[in-house]
Design an enzyme around this catalytic site. Structure first.
Site, short mmCIF file in Angstrom:
data_model
loop_
_atom_site.label_atom_id
_atom_site.label_comp_id
_atom_site.label_asym_id
_atom_site.label_seq_id
_atom_site.Cartn_x
_atom_site.Cartn_y
_atom_site.Cartn_z
N ASP A 1 0.61 -1.11 0.20
CA ASP A 1 -0.02 0.08 0.10
C ASP A 1 0.83 1.17 -0.17
O ASP A 1 1.99 1.17 0.57
CB ASP A 1 -0.72 0.22 1.05
CG ASP A 1 -2.02 0.96 0.92
OD1 ASP A 1 -2.50 1.49 -0.04
OD2 ASP A 1 -2.78 1.11 2.12
N ASN B 1 -10.63 -3.35 -6.02
CA ASN B 1 -9.81 -2.23 -6.83
C ASN B 1 -10.51 -1.88 -7.96
O ASN B 1 -10.30 -0.73 -8.35
CB ASN B 1 -8.69 -2.68 -6.88
CG ASN B 1 -7.61 -2.58 -5.71
OD1 ASN B 1 -6.64 -3.50 -5.66
ND2 ASN B 1 -7.89 -1.75 -4.95
#
Ligand code: FPP
Length: 246
Positions: free
Chosen positions: A22, A70
């Protein structure tokens, strides 16, 4: 440095590591760059990690490249990520497989939603070598809950009327791989984000503030030291019986 000559390992062995990569977007924004540049830098960092972990005797590495959630990102970013993942397979994964006779790559997740070109590229990498001693799993269109549902449905389709933990483990996308000893999340957030929900039961979770594109050798060292300092009990007692919590 292998585990056997690592003075800090105290005999603790790390066989399997999984990473939530991330912070690509923040890395780019901090530099006044478009978010996709952060993903490009993130792919470079991802290409370097298998070698870094192998020095510590890690045989299984799982990288969270794209989650089932996503797809909610802007269309341009999703397309850029898909193109980048295709390039990553061509430029980093296939050359690594050609160079390293012990390496196997597997994509975990639902490949059916990917473009035909990307799906075929994944299959090309998987078929390149189907057995070895170092395994890199790339989680692509992966969701932990979807994986559990998929495993149950496949077990039923095979005629099972009742499941056990052992049976379901085999039906997971990761079937046959050990559960992660460590799950690392970069970017500072304390969340599991639908990653390896079944497999994380006794993983040591390590959160780093480092943004993913900056992740390197020193972060790997830090994670290993942190792991060696932890006391894993798997719900049981210490060797000396002094602790009883999970
Ligand atoms: C999270 O950062 C990262 C992703 C959604 C993609 C991870 C993909 C790569 C590193 C590139 C390809 C890698 C492989 C292994 C094929 P974010 O965009 O959520 O960052 P932010 O939290 O700063 O916005």
């Amino acid at each position: 440095m292998g585990i056997n000559n690592n003075p800090h390992g105290n005999g603790k062995r790390v066989d399997s590591v999984a990473i939530i990569m991330d912070g690509n977007g923040r890395w780019a924004t901090k530099r006044g760059l478009p978010r996709t540049d952060g993903h490009i830098a993130g792919a470079k960092a991802a290409a370097a990690v298998p070698r870094l972990f192998r020095e510590y005797g890690v045989h299984h590495l799982t990288l969270y490249a794209f989650s089932t959630e996503n797809w909610k990102r802007p269309k341009d970013e999703v397309e850029a990520l898909m193109d980048l993942i295709y390039q990553y397979i061509d430029d980093a994964v296939i050359p690594a497989l050609k160079k390293d006779e012990e390496l196997c790559v597997r994509f975990i997740g639902d490949k059916s939603a990917l473009s035909e070109e990307l799906r075929q590229k994944c299959i090309e990498a998987e078929k390149f070598r189907e057995s070895g001693s170092y395994f890199c799993n790339i989680a692509l269109n992966y969701g932990g809950r979807a994986e559990i549902v998929n495993a149950v449905n496949r077990a039923i389709a095979d005629g099972n009327t009742i499941v056990s933990e052992e049976l379901l483990s085999i039906y997971m996308y990761t079937g046959g791989s050990p559960d992660p000893d460590i799950i690392i999340r970069t970017g500072g957030d304390f969340r599991i984000s639908n990653f390896l929900l079944w497999q994380c039961a006794y993983s040591e979770i390590i959160i780093l503030d480092t943004l993913w594109p900056d992740f390197g050798k020193e972060d790997v060292e830090k994670c290993m030291e942190e792991f060696y300092s932890r006391n894993r009990r798997f719900g049981g007692l210490d060797v000396d019986g002094s602790e009883s919590e999970a």
